[in-house]
Design a protein around this motif. Structure first.
Motif, PDB file in Angstrom:
ATOM      1  N   GLN A 121       0.824  -1.296   0.018  1.00 24.05           N
ATOM      2  CA  GLN A 121      -0.038   0.106   0.139  1.00 24.05           C
ATOM      3  C   GLN A 121       0.811   1.294  -0.167  1.00 24.05           C
ATOM      4  O   GLN A 121       1.904   1.397   0.669  1.00 24.05           O
ATOM      5  N   PRO A 122       0.418   2.283  -0.893  1.00 18.61           N
ATOM      6  CA  PRO A 122       1.230   3.583  -0.615  1.00 18.61           C
ATOM      7  C   PRO A 122       0.867   4.129   0.633  1.00 18.61           C
ATOM      8  O   PRO A 122       0.010   4.083   1.367  1.00 18.61           O
ATOM      9  N   LEU A 123       2.013   5.005   1.004  1.00 14.91           N
ATOM     10  CA  LEU A 123       2.017   5.515   2.585  1.00 14.91           C
ATOM     11  C   LEU A 123       1.728   7.038   2.303  1.00 14.91           C
ATOM     12  O   LEU A 123       2.170   7.709   1.872  1.00 14.91           O
ATOM     13  N   SER A 124       0.506   7.201   3.160  1.00 20.75           N
ATOM     14  CA  SER A 124      -0.029   8.551   2.999  1.00 20.75           C
ATOM     15  C   SER A 124       0.771   9.467   4.152  1.00 20.75           C
ATOM     16  O   SER A 124       0.938   9.034   5.014  1.00 20.75           O
ATOM     17  N   PRO A 125       1.255  10.598   3.718  1.00 16.98           N
ATOM     18  CA  PRO A 125       2.039  11.357   4.921  1.00 16.98           C
ATOM     19  C   PRO A 125       1.444  11.922   6.023  1.00 16.98           C
ATOM     20  O   PRO A 125       1.732  12.187   6.878  1.00 16.98           O
ATOM     21  N   ASP A 126      -0.096  12.022   5.936  1.00 22.71           N
ATOM     22  CA  ASP A 126      -0.882  12.537   7.131  1.00 22.71           C
ATOM     23  C   ASP A 126      -2.107  11.545   7.314  1.00 22.71           C
ATOM     24  O   ASP A 126      -2.746  11.634   8.312  1.00 22.71           O
ATOM     25  N   GLY A 127      -1.792  10.016   6.712  1.00 26.25           N
ATOM     26  CA  GLY A 127      -2.751   9.050   7.288  1.00 26.25           C
ATOM     27  C   GLY A 127      -3.990   9.186   6.794  1.00 26.25           C
ATOM     28  O   GLY A 127      -4.903   8.302   6.838  1.00 26.25           O
ATOM     29  N   ILE A 128      -4.346   9.986   5.699  1.00 26.38           N
ATOM     30  CA  ILE A 128      -5.641  10.207   5.067  1.00 26.38           C
ATOM     31  C   ILE A 128      -5.483   9.458   3.843  1.00 26.38           C
ATOM     32  O   ILE A 128      -4.614   9.993   3.012  1.00 26.38           O
ATOM     33  N   PRO A 129      -6.093   8.443   3.466  1.00 23.38           N
ATOM     34  CA  PRO A 129      -5.626   7.928   1.966  1.00 23.38           C
ATOM     35  C   PRO A 129      -6.285   8.673   0.930  1.00 23.38           C
ATOM     36  O   PRO A 129      -7.316   9.431   1.048  1.00 23.38           O
ATOM     37  N   ALA A 130      -5.603   8.437  -0.376  1.00 26.72           N
ATOM     38  CA  ALA A 130      -5.795   9.286  -1.509  1.00 26.72           C
ATOM     39  C   ALA A 130      -7.230   8.653  -2.163  1.00 26.72           C
ATOM     40  O   ALA A 130      -7.663   7.621  -1.696  1.00 26.72           O
ATOM     41  N   SER A 131      -7.991   9.660  -2.575  1.00 30.72           N
ATOM     42  CA  SER A 131      -9.464   9.125  -3.481  1.00 30.72           C
ATOM     43  C   SER A 131      -9.266   9.056  -4.810  1.00 30.72           C
ATOM     44  O   SER A 131      -8.470   9.871  -5.629  1.00 30.72           O
ATOM     45  N   ILE A 132      -9.544   7.938  -5.280  1.00 29.00           N
ATOM     46  CA  ILE A 132      -9.786   7.426  -6.616  1.00 29.00           C
ATOM     47  C   ILE A 132     -11.125   7.471  -6.945  1.00 29.00           C
ATOM     48  O   ILE A 132     -12.217   7.166  -6.233  1.00 29.00           O
ATOM     49  N   LEU A 133     -11.324   8.052  -8.342  1.00 24.96           N
ATOM     50  CA  LEU A 133     -12.776   8.193  -8.867  1.00 24.96           C
ATOM     51  C   LEU A 133     -12.828   7.155 -10.180  1.00 24.96           C
ATOM     52  O   LEU A 133     -12.065   7.037 -10.997  1.00 24.96           O
ATOM     53  N   VAL A 134     -13.819   6.120  -9.788  1.00 30.67           N
ATOM     54  CA  VAL A 134     -13.975   5.091 -10.838  1.00 30.67           C
ATOM     55  C   VAL A 134     -15.229   5.450 -11.642  1.00 30.67           C
ATOM     56  O   VAL A 134     -16.361   5.471 -11.094  1.00 30.67           O
ATOM     57  N   PRO A 166     -22.020  -2.012 -14.093  1.00 23.33           N
ATOM     58  CA  PRO A 166     -21.859  -2.133 -12.599  1.00 23.33           C
ATOM     59  C   PRO A 166     -20.903  -3.335 -12.267  1.00 23.33           C
ATOM     60  O   PRO A 166     -20.145  -3.303 -11.457  1.00 23.33           O
ATOM     61  N   ALA A 167     -21.103  -4.485 -13.134  1.00 27.88           N
ATOM     62  CA  ALA A 167     -19.968  -5.420 -12.972  1.00 27.88           C
ATOM     63  C   ALA A 167     -18.494  -4.928 -13.117  1.00 27.88           C
ATOM     64  O   ALA A 167     -17.576  -5.300 -12.121  1.00 27.88           O
ATOM     65  N   LYS A 168     -18.176  -4.443 -14.124  1.00 25.83           N
ATOM     66  CA  LYS A 168     -16.945  -3.727 -14.314  1.00 25.83           C
ATOM     67  C   LYS A 168     -16.481  -2.632 -13.175  1.00 25.83           C
ATOM     68  O   LYS A 168     -15.359  -2.804 -12.682  1.00 25.83           O
ATOM     69  N   GLN A 169     -17.474  -1.967 -12.762  1.00 31.21           N
ATOM     70  CA  GLN A 169     -17.083  -1.067 -11.719  1.00 31.21           C
ATOM     71  C   GLN A 169     -16.829  -1.792 -10.488  1.00 31.21           C
ATOM     72  O   GLN A 169     -15.941  -1.303  -9.691  1.00 31.21           O
ATOM     73  N   LYS A 170     -17.689  -2.813 -10.124  1.00 26.66           N
ATOM     74  CA  LYS A 170     -17.505  -3.403  -8.984  1.00 26.66           C
ATOM     75  C   LYS A 170     -16.167  -4.253  -8.992  1.00 26.66           C
ATOM     76  O   LYS A 170     -15.363  -4.247  -7.784  1.00 26.66           O
ATOM     77  N   ALA A 171     -15.731  -4.630 -10.055  1.00 26.62           N
ATOM     78  CA  ALA A 171     -14.290  -5.319 -10.125  1.00 26.62           C
ATOM     79  C   ALA A 171     -13.373  -4.428  -9.949  1.00 26.62           C
ATOM     80  O   ALA A 171     -12.377  -4.666  -9.179  1.00 26.62           O
ATOM     81  N   VAL A 172     -13.349  -3.101 -10.665  1.00 29.31           N
ATOM     82  CA  VAL A 172     -12.376  -2.144 -10.253  1.00 29.31           C
ATOM     83  C   VAL A 172     -12.021  -1.693  -8.802  1.00 29.31           C
ATOM     84  O   VAL A 172     -10.969  -1.509  -8.328  1.00 29.31           O
ATOM     85  N   VAL A 173     -13.319  -1.386  -8.370  1.00 28.98           N
ATOM     86  CA  VAL A 173     -13.229  -1.111  -6.933  1.00 28.98           C
ATOM     87  C   VAL A 173     -12.730  -2.102  -5.969  1.00 28.98           C
ATOM     88  O   VAL A 173     -11.999  -1.808  -5.185  1.00 28.98           O
ATOM     89  N   SER A 174     -12.934  -3.410  -6.171  1.00 27.88           N
ATOM     90  CA  SER A 174     -12.401  -4.497  -5.578  1.00 27.88           C
ATOM     91  C   SER A 174     -10.918  -4.570  -5.601  1.00 27.88           C
ATOM     92  O   SER A 174     -10.427  -4.596  -4.606  1.00 27.88           O
ATOM     93  N   ILE A 175     -10.396  -4.241  -6.669  1.00 28.62           N
ATOM     94  CA  ILE A 175      -8.829  -4.065  -6.908  1.00 28.62           C
ATOM     95  C   ILE A 175      -8.163  -3.065  -6.099  1.00 28.62           C
ATOM     96  O   ILE A 175      -7.434  -3.023  -5.329  1.00 28.62           O
ATOM     97  N   VAL A 176      -9.008  -1.909  -6.408  1.00 30.65           N
ATOM     98  CA  VAL A 176      -8.379  -0.610  -6.013  1.00 30.65           C
ATOM     99  C   VAL A 176      -8.460  -0.618  -4.280  1.00 30.65           C
ATOM    100  O   VAL A 176      -7.606   0.052  -3.564  1.00 30.65           O
ATOM    101  N   SER A 177      -9.482  -1.144  -3.728  1.00 30.87           N
ATOM    102  CA  SER A 177      -9.646  -0.799  -2.403  1.00 30.87           C
ATOM    103  C   SER A 177      -8.748  -1.887  -1.522  1.00 30.87           C
ATOM    104  O   SER A 177      -8.218  -1.469  -0.499  1.00 30.87           O
ATOM    105  N   ARG A 178      -8.059  -2.939  -2.356  1.00 28.80           N
ATOM    106  CA  ARG A 178      -7.110  -3.723  -1.298  1.00 28.80           C
ATOM    107  C   ARG A 178      -5.896  -3.059  -1.296  1.00 28.80           C
ATOM    108  O   ARG A 178      -4.978  -3.215  -0.630  1.00 28.80           O
ATOM    109  N   MET A 179      -5.683  -1.592  -2.035  1.00 23.92           N
ATOM    110  CA  MET A 179      -4.345  -0.970  -1.838  1.00 23.92           C
ATOM    111  C   MET A 179      -4.730   0.173  -0.888  1.00 23.92           C
ATOM    112  O   MET A 179      -3.781   0.984  -0.466  1.00 23.92           O
ATOM    113  N   GLY A 180      -5.733  -0.002  -0.071  1.00 21.13           N
ATOM    114  CA  GLY A 180      -5.987   0.822   1.024  1.00 21.13           C
ATOM    115  C   GLY A 180      -6.217   2.409   0.579  1.00 21.13           C
ATOM    116  O   GLY A 180      -6.154   3.252   1.459  1.00 21.13           O
TER     117      GLY A 180
END
Length: 382
Positions: A19-32, A37-51
């Protein structure tokens, strides 16, 4: 574990996502952004694993509405969407100043042509990946841009800390200067009340002795005259010390103190000095801290003129406009080199600049070798 997995930087040796390390403990926001809905769910599942914090949108319009509310580190954007496709959405995203530099990664099917890929890059995309998505590849690409986002956030945090540190130092310096001024006032008052009164009493006695011995004791009268002269010289020295510590005239207002200081400057140096007051009631409702600082700046500036400028004329201009006090001190002396004005350390300019910064003011130095120097001080009224 396969060799390919070990070579992917998004993975640790045990195969888990790093996982990338946030300098202030606040995770970066990713917009998908994807209408499936199926592709969206798959991408969210992958990105969420990175914290990372993940926000979803089902259309370009919804994505634009979300961008009005918050910033994102990266946008994962589907190319094929109804009404407003990915290319149109990207154009509008990068057309807004706030999101103009937000990285966009296009996601599309492998069957897309090279021309569409080229179009994606011309629309400002930083990358272009195909579906079905390889999780390790997506994570590796995301990590690069998230790390850059965190690096930028760290620089902003460091800049804020630096500004806060500078502000704290200015406050400490201002407090220290205030303590110094209070101590000067105390010492000046004690010298005036104790030493000054004793010298005055001594002078009265010496003067009476000098008057009574005029005819009967010529030698004693002569010694009394010498003593009287020494006492007068000492009284002048004491008055000079008191005025340097804290001129009593400063209690009458800054303008009166400046007029007195200019008279003293003329007397001591023999240099012509003119005062111009542009604004009436220049020092009305002026705080003591600001008045004292401006007076000390004038003192230091005139002392520098005597020591270094080799000037025959000095002009002081006082003004007040829109909540700011202005004081301009100009001489026709030898001037400064360009590198000396930039450093602000020649002729006591550093001390003057520090005094001004304590009160949130500004110093402008203009000088031409052989044509004199001009200091323009701007100070907010407090």
């Amino acid at each position: 574990m396969s060799t390919n997995q070990q070579e992917i930087p998004a993975l640790k040796a045990n195969g888990n996502l790093r996982q990338p390390l946030s300098p202030d403990g606040i995770p970066a926001s990713i917009l998908v952004v994807d209408d499936s809905p199926a592709k969206q769910k798959a991408v969210v599942s992958i990105v969420s694993r990175m914290g990372l914090d993940v926000t979803t949108a089902s259309s370009g319009r919804e994505a634009l509405r979300l961008l009005l509310k918050q910033d994102f580190a990266v946008i994962l954007l589907d190319v094929k969407m109804p009404v407003m496709d990915g290319f149109e959405t990207a154009t509008l995203i990068h057309g807004r100043p706030r999101s103009a530099h937000t990285p966009i990664i296009f996601i599309t099917a492998e069957a897309d042509s090279d021309s569409e890929r080229f179009l994606a890059y011309t629309m400002g995309a930083v990358d272009y990946i195909f579906s079905p998505i390889v999780p390790e590849v997506l994570c590796a690409k995301l990590r690069v841009f998230v790390d850059l986002f965190y690096m930028q956030r760290k620089l902003i945090l460091q800049a804020d800390e630096l500004r806060q540190s500078k502000q704290l130092l200015r406050q400490l310096a201002s407090h220290q200067e205030m303590i110094k001024e209070e101590e000067r006032k105390r010492i000046a008052r004690e010298i005036h009340d104790e030493l000054g009164q004793n010298l005055l009493a001594l002078r009265i006695d010496a003067s009476m002795l000098h008057a009574r011995t005029a005819r009967m004791h010529p030698k004693l009268n002569e010694k009394a005259a010498h003593a009287l002269n020494h006492i007068d010289t000492t009284i002048k020295s004491v008055r000079s010390i008191i005025n340097n510590l804290r001129p009593p005239v400063l209690d009458l207002g800054l303008q009166a103190a400046i007029e007195w200081q200019i008279q003293e400057f003329r007397r001591r140096s023999g240099i012509s000095c003119e005062l111009t007051v542009v604004t009436e009631e220049f020092d009305k409702d002026l705080g003591e801290k600001c008045a004292t600082a401006l007076f000390r700046i004038l003192q230091e500036s005139l002392t520098n003129v005597i020591r270094h400028a080799k000037a025959s004329q000095v002009d002081v201009v006082l003004s007040k406009e829109s909540g700011w006090l202005g004081m301009k001190i100009s001489d026709n002396g030898i001037g400064l080199r360009q590198d000396q004005t930039k450093r602000g350390q020649t002729f006591g300019l550093q001390g003057i600049d520090e005094r001004i910064q304590m009160l949130g003011g500004e110093l402008k130095i203009e000088s031409v070798p052989g044509q004199g120097t001009s200091l323009t001080i701007s100070m907010p009224v407090n």
